[in-house]
Design a protein around this motif. Structure first.
Motif, short mmCIF file in Angstrom:
data_model
loop_
_atom_site.label_atom_id
_atom_site.label_comp_id
_atom_site.label_asym_id
_atom_site.label_seq_id
_atom_site.Cartn_x
_atom_site.Cartn_y
_atom_site.Cartn_z
N ASP A 17 0.86 -1.19 0.00
CA ASP A 17 0.00 0.00 0.00
C ASP A 17 0.90 1.24 0.00
OD1 ASP A 17 -2.31 -1.55 -0.04
OD2 ASP A 17 -2.31 -1.76 2.14
N ASP A 66 -5.83 -7.25 -4.83
CA ASP A 66 -6.94 -6.97 -3.90
C ASP A 66 -7.79 -5.83 -4.47
OD1 ASP A 66 -8.53 -6.99 -1.66
OD2 ASP A 66 -7.08 -5.95 -0.37
N LYS A 68 -11.15 -6.01 -4.91
CA LYS A 68 -12.49 -6.03 -4.27
C LYS A 68 -13.58 -5.60 -5.25
CE LYS A 68 -10.70 -5.01 0.36
NZ LYS A 68 -9.42 -4.35 0.05
N VAL A 117 -14.50 -11.40 -0.13
CA VAL A 117 -14.33 -10.63 1.12
C VAL A 117 -15.66 -10.73 1.88
CG1 VAL A 117 -13.86 -8.36 2.12
CG2 VAL A 117 -12.73 -9.05 -0.02
N VAL A 119 -16.67 -9.91 5.50
CA VAL A 119 -16.96 -8.62 6.14
C VAL A 119 -15.60 -7.95 6.40
CG1 VAL A 119 -17.86 -7.47 8.21
CG2 VAL A 119 -19.11 -9.41 7.23
N THR A 121 -12.41 -6.17 7.72
CA THR A 121 -11.87 -6.26 9.08
C THR A 121 -11.93 -4.93 9.85
OG1 THR A 121 -9.68 -5.96 8.10
CG2 THR A 121 -10.35 -8.21 8.62
N VAL A 157 -11.87 -14.06 2.57
CA VAL A 157 -11.12 -13.06 3.36
C VAL A 157 -11.99 -12.72 4.56
CG1 VAL A 157 -10.14 -10.74 3.40
CG2 VAL A 157 -9.99 -12.12 1.31
N PRO A 179 -6.53 -10.47 6.71
CA PRO A 179 -5.94 -9.18 7.10
C PRO A 179 -6.31 -8.93 8.58
CG PRO A 179 -7.50 -8.98 5.25
CD PRO A 179 -7.74 -10.31 5.90
N ARG A 182 -1.81 -7.84 13.41
CA ARG A 182 -0.98 -6.84 14.09
C ARG A 182 0.02 -7.52 15.02
NH1 ARG A 182 -2.28 -4.19 10.59
NH2 ARG A 182 -3.27 -2.16 10.51
N GLN A 191 -8.22 -0.84 11.81
CA GLN A 191 -8.66 -2.24 11.89
C GLN A 191 -9.36 -2.49 13.23
OE1 GLN A 191 -8.55 -4.18 9.43
NE2 GLN A 191 -6.72 -3.87 8.19
N ARG A 212 0.62 -1.94 6.72
CA ARG A 212 1.33 -0.87 7.42
C ARG A 212 2.41 -1.32 8.40
NH1 ARG A 212 -4.33 2.10 8.48
NH2 ARG A 212 -4.88 -0.13 8.37
O1 LIG Z 1 -11.32 -7.13 5.20
C1 LIG Z 1 -10.28 -6.65 4.71
C2 LIG Z 1 -9.94 -6.83 3.37
C3 LIG Z 1 -8.78 -6.30 2.88
N1 LIG Z 1 -7.97 -5.57 3.68
C4 LIG Z 1 -6.73 -5.03 3.09
O2 LIG Z 1 -5.60 -5.60 3.75
C5 LIG Z 1 -4.59 -4.64 3.97
C6 LIG Z 1 -4.36 -4.52 5.45
O3 LIG Z 1 -3.43 -3.50 5.66
P1 LIG Z 1 -2.92 -3.07 7.13
O4 LIG Z 1 -2.07 -1.89 6.84
O5 LIG Z 1 -2.13 -4.25 7.65
O6 LIG Z 1 -4.10 -2.77 7.97
C7 LIG Z 1 -5.10 -3.33 3.33
O7 LIG Z 1 -4.54 -3.24 2.04
C8 LIG Z 1 -6.60 -3.51 3.22
O8 LIG Z 1 -7.12 -2.89 2.07
C9 LIG Z 1 -8.29 -5.40 4.99
O9 LIG Z 1 -7.56 -4.75 5.76
N2 LIG Z 1 -9.44 -5.94 5.46
#
Ligand SMILES: O=c1ccn([C@@H]2O[C@H](COP(=O)(O)O)[C@@H](O)[C@H]2O)c(=O)[nH]1
Length: 237
Positions: A17, A66, A68, A117, A119, A121, A157, A179, A182, A191, A212
């Motif tokens: 990202d 991704d 979506k 996908v 729901v 996160t 997902v 996803p 952490r 999240q 991230r």
């Molecule tokens: O439900 C979902 C579907 C996709 N994502 C994607 O995953 C990454 C998570 O990034 P972080 O920076 O680790 O939070 C991001 O590209 C989302 O678009 C998701 O988080 N949840």
């Protein structure tokens, strides 16, 4: 592919990202052989990142697109058919029946795997209710998983919190991609349904998506290596 057949290292999918192809390529170079699987989402795809799919495949890396997708079935089918030519391993669509049916049709007999996908996160029960849904997160994730399975979708997902229940519904026929990962001590950001890498693997996730915490780290490779070590430890590998 059954979970036992997935190489431990391939279970970490790093979300690229990042704002440009140059930034993504610099990150890929920094991560080197620590990371074998990358995710390209909105930010990079709309910044000219789609040709990176073939370049990464040439380097022996796998790519999760991704995007979506969510549209009328015919449009999704045609879009997915175009995407089959890019060389990605996974592609996401939202888990709505018409969308999933179109995606499976567009995928045809290609090697592209469609992930639905369930729901997002970043949603909790209150967010779903505010969006007009009657069901809470766990009920909606499970209902969508059942529909996805019937429609021939390849994987789901969800957050790692739902993986145990999903495995009971879909067994090992579908890949579970999570996803909301952490590492201990890292910021959750937007999240809401999160877990550490080790706990997510122990819960039964096949693949962990981390954005991230890796790409915004001072030393991304050190974080990726630490996540890989946590995955290997949870697998007893
Ligand atoms: O439900 C979902 C579907 C996709 N994502 C994607 O995953 C990454 C998570 O990034 P972080 O920076 O680790 O939070 C991001 O590209 C989302 O678009 C998701 O988080 N949840």
């Amino acid at each position: 592919m059954t979970p036992a057949e997935i190489a431990p290292k391939d279970r970490l999918i790093v979300g690229l990202d990042l704002p440009s192809v140059d930034a993504a390529e610099a990150m890929i170079a920094r991560l080197g052989d620590s990371v074998t699987f990358y995710k390209i989402g909105y930010r990079l795809a709309y910044a000219g990142g789609l040709p990176l799919v073939a370049r990464l495949a040439d380097k022996g890396k796998k790519v999760f697109l991704d995007l979506k997708l969510h549209d009328i079935g015919n449009t999704v089918a045609q879009g997915v058919e175009s995407i089959t030519k890019l060389g990605a391993t996974f592609l996401t669509v939202h888990a709505y029946p018409q969308t999933m049916k179109g995606a499976v049709e567009g995928r045809g007999s290609s090697s592209l795997k469609i992930l639905a996908v369930t729901v997002l996160t970043s949603y909790n029960d209150d967010d779903l209710h505010a969006a007009g849904f009657r069901l809470g997160v766990s009920e909606l994730v499970e209902a969508r998983a059942q529909q996805a399975q019937v429609l021939g979708i390849d994987g789901l997902v969800s957050s790692p919190e739902e993986v145990g229940a999903l495995r009971k519904i879909v067994g090992h026929q579908m890949s579970l991609v999570t996803p909301g990962i952490r590492p201990a001590g890292s910021a959750s950001g937007d999240q809401k349904r999160i877990m550490t890498p080790g706990r997510a693997i122990t819960a039964g996730a096949d693949y962990l998506v981390v954005g991230r915490p890796v790409v915004e780290a001072t030393d991304p490779r050190a974080i990726a290596d630490a996540i890989q070590a946590e995955i290997a430890q949870a697998l007893g590998a």
